[in-house]
Write a protein that holds these residues in place. Sequence first.
Motif, short mmCIF file in Angstrom:
data_model
loop_
_atom_site.label_atom_id
_atom_site.label_comp_id
_atom_site.label_asym_id
_atom_site.label_seq_id
_atom_site.Cartn_x
_atom_site.Cartn_y
_atom_site.Cartn_z
N GLU A 66 0.65 -1.44 0.06
CA GLU A 66 0.62 -0.03 -0.07
C GLU A 66 0.61 1.23 -0.04
N PHE A 67 -0.12 2.33 -0.33
CA PHE A 67 0.63 3.66 -0.11
C PHE A 67 1.85 4.54 -0.73
N ARG A 83 1.07 8.19 -3.65
CA ARG A 83 0.55 8.83 -2.35
C ARG A 83 -0.74 10.09 -2.57
N GLN A 113 -6.09 5.50 1.26
CA GLN A 113 -6.06 4.81 0.18
C GLN A 113 -7.09 4.32 -0.47
N VAL A 121 5.21 5.48 6.09
CA VAL A 121 3.95 5.63 6.13
C VAL A 121 3.11 4.59 7.41
#
Length: 346
Positions: free
Chosen positions: A25-26, A29, A72, A339
């Motif tokens: 994830e992430f 940005r 997200q 994160v």
Amino acid sequence: MEKLFNSFMVKGHEIRNRVVMPPMEFLVRETRNGRVNDGHLKHYGMRAKGGVGLIIVEATSIHPNSLSVESQLGAWSDDHIPGLKSLASECHTYGAKIFLQLQHLGVKMHASSEQDVYGPSEYHQQGLHARAMTLDELHELQDSYVQAALRANQAGFDGIEFHGAHGYLLNQFSSPELNKREDIYGGSLENRLRFVREIIQRVKLEVDDNFILSYRMGCNQPTLEEGIDIAKKLEEMGIDILHVSSCGFSSQRPELPETFIYNWVVYGGSQIKQQVNIPVIVVYDIRTPERADDILNQGLADFTAIGRELIVDPDWVNKAMNHDPIYYCKRCQPCVVFVREKCVML
Ligand SMILES: Cc1cc2nc3c(=O)[nH]c(=O)nc-3n(C[C@H](O)[C@H](O)[C@H](O)COP(=O)(O)O)c2cc1C
């Protein structure tokens, strides 16, 4: 490399090699309202171009109230479909298959003053506070999973992955520690898996016949023995691929035989592989093409997931094929610290 670059057929899809990019994830940005943007096309496109066989896109929320961070990715609305379509098409252009990982945080939802946090049952531990979801909420969330899976199918993804590891909602339902419900969704293992079983049944009725269902589970749920039981039941439910990682709540790490040179998570996956007849992906600290190939040649797994190395070097696969030097992750952890301030896996 004997096996690493061999293709593998799953439900009529030819996955060109045994390298999987696991969900991470992430790393992009600027996501707004859960929508795919040019950053995602570039990020995943580079790994597809770099030769990865199967890309599992990062944890994507099935519900707008369950966001790990504001940025997200989402699959809770039809508005997400066009972006997801571009992402699937970008990866297909470069020959990779692509799954979308579906996630709900459950008791790990971030409690702000307005946020109503709920999980399978009431929970007040490890700084987390949640109430039990009502039966109506439970059914609403099942529906959100089904709709998100259908959106991925509509967007041209080859499959989805249910995030049932690392302590998130599906892991919470299957866990005897987290799921204290007294209705048909709690109690025995059979009951604790009813939430996901009903989702799988509905998804299978509605998606294309060749749409692949993967499930990411912990090998230790909470023990390896129970992990194996869960894996067998998921196979019976019609899951096509198991992606074996770790469980998020108090659980026992399996003991490693002295001769086993890989991580305990890989060991757990290899033990599950022996007990099921569907393909198994193993993950964690595999790092090099030689280690990945050895895992496959020993029959410990059907696929190897290469995570942080693919963050550092999108061309890991092509370089491995051409015997070019690969840039390796130094485990300095900016990708994770940046994160969440701590590694999601530890
Ligand atoms: C930055 C980062 C983000 C991650 N995000 C997810 C995620 O969205 N879903 C998930 O199931 N695992 C996630 N993970 C765990 C990875 O999928 C993988 O299991 C882990 O990095 C171990 O593999 P590796 O040793 O090859 O990096 C994440 C890991 C990292 C480093």
